[in-house]
Scaffold this active site. Structure first.
Site, PDB file in Angstrom:
ATOM      1  N   GLY A 198       0.792  -1.217   0.000  1.00  0.00           N
ATOM      2  CA  GLY A 198       0.000   0.000   0.000  1.00  0.00           C
ATOM      3  C   GLY A 198       0.827   1.272   0.000  1.00  0.00           C
ATOM      4  N   HIS A 225      12.345   0.979  -9.578  1.00  0.00           N
ATOM      5  CA  HIS A 225      12.671   2.407  -9.563  1.00  0.00           C
ATOM      6  C   HIS A 225      13.650   2.776  -8.448  1.00  0.00           C
ATOM      7  CE1 HIS A 225       9.926   2.993 -12.811  1.00  0.00           C
ATOM      8  NE2 HIS A 225       8.954   2.421 -12.119  1.00  0.00           N
ATOM      9  N   TYR A 232       9.640   8.730  -5.971  1.00  0.00           N
ATOM     10  CA  TYR A 232       9.000   7.425  -5.755  1.00  0.00           C
ATOM     11  C   TYR A 232      10.060   6.342  -5.558  1.00  0.00           C
ATOM     12  CZ  TYR A 232       6.369   3.165  -6.864  1.00  0.00           C
ATOM     13  OH  TYR A 232       5.816   1.908  -6.829  1.00  0.00           O
TER      14      TYR A 232
END
Length: 298
Positions: A94, A135, A158
């Site tokens: 999440g 990433h 991110y």
């Protein structure tokens, strides 16, 4: 929704094995869909979000009711009463799943990860399984096949959040003995571009990956790339062979169609030449998911 396709059957399997499971999400809409599936399957659960007033009662019910095996929790809930006692492990998928301004990611992606690890430690859980991302190392050139021990090289805020959570997991293992398996997912979505011929993680392989992260007897602190058995895979998972993950699917079945539809690649564009794809070329803080050409799902 690709996450739901593996989450629902996996929750059913965990319930059948007698485990207690916690599902965290940044999005209450996602939790509502999960609730509908659990209701349809007749699986008893508790639910907690920012609007829940009787938090302690919800937590106590999850802890003490042996028939209640699933707890759905919004990451926006936080605060007093969020207690993980009674769970075995946490599978944490999440957070915001796109590049965004640092201030937007700070709560759900950075502080949210800390809250998960600290709560897991405080209440004696054995392991955190964390959805990390390519990433975290997205600025490496695709011409380099990268292993599990390369230094972090994030392609945005991110990716930086994923680096933070991986380092957090290593620290909690080395300082507090809390195991962690960090799944560096490349792309778990239908194959819609040339990059995905190497980065694709099928739904079935995703299920196997999470299952191995949960049921492997000893994990310590581990990182593994979430990628299928693609001929063009740009990463090396040999260092995590002990987890037993053996992907079955191969994106090469889509290659002829995808390459026929793909135009000329610009070797000077970081978005085409780096592992992170468009995340590597966009300005910091600007969303990148829309540039990935991921097909719409029904």
């Amino acid at each position: 929704y690709a996450k739901l396709e593996f989450l629902i059957p996996h929750l059913k399997e965990l319930v059948s094995e007698g485990h207690k499971s916690l599902v965290f999400s940044q999005f209450t809409g996602m939790l509502s869909i999960v609730r509908q599936h659990l209701d349809a399957a007749g699986i008893e659960y508790e639910y907690l979000d920012g609007q829940t007033r009787d938090r302690e009662a919800r937590v106590k019910a999850f802890q003490e009711n042996e028939d209640c095996r699933v707890f759905l929790i919004s990451l926006k809930a936080g605060g007093t009463g969020l207690n993980l006692t009674g769970a075995d492990m946490v599978v944490h998928f999440g957070s915001i799943v796109d590049e965004a301004p640092f201030e937007e990611l700070l709560g759900p992606n950075f502080i949210g990860a800390y809250n998960i690890w600290e709560a897991a430690y405080q209440h004696g859980l054995s392991r955190v399984v964390y959805a990390s991302s390519i990433h975290a190392v997205g600025m490496y050139p695709k011409t380099e096949c990268i292993g599990l021990d390369v230094p972090h090289r994030p392609d945005g805020f991110y990716g930086l959040a994923k680096c933070f959570a991986e380092d957090l997991g290593r620290m909690y293992w080395e300082k507090r003995g809390l195991e962690a398996v960090c799944l560096r997912i490349l792309s778990c979505a239908p194959v819609g571009n040339a990059r995905a011929l190497g980065s694709w993680l099928s739904d079935d392989d995703m299920v196997q990956l999470v299952t191995r992260a949960i049921d492997t007897p000893v994990a310590g602190f581990s990182i593994i790339y979430g990628v299928s058995n693609n001929d063009r895979s740009p990463v090396d998972n040999s260092g995590a062979a002990f987890l037993g993950y053996r992907p079955k699917d191969n994106a090469e079945q889509f290659a002829a169609r995808i390459l026929a539809e793909t135009g000329h690649h610009d070797p000077t564009d970081p978005g085409q030449m780096c592992h992170g794809g468009p995340f590597a070329s966009i300005p910091l803080g600007e969303g990148a998911k829309s540039l990935l050409n991921i097909p719409d799902e029904d």
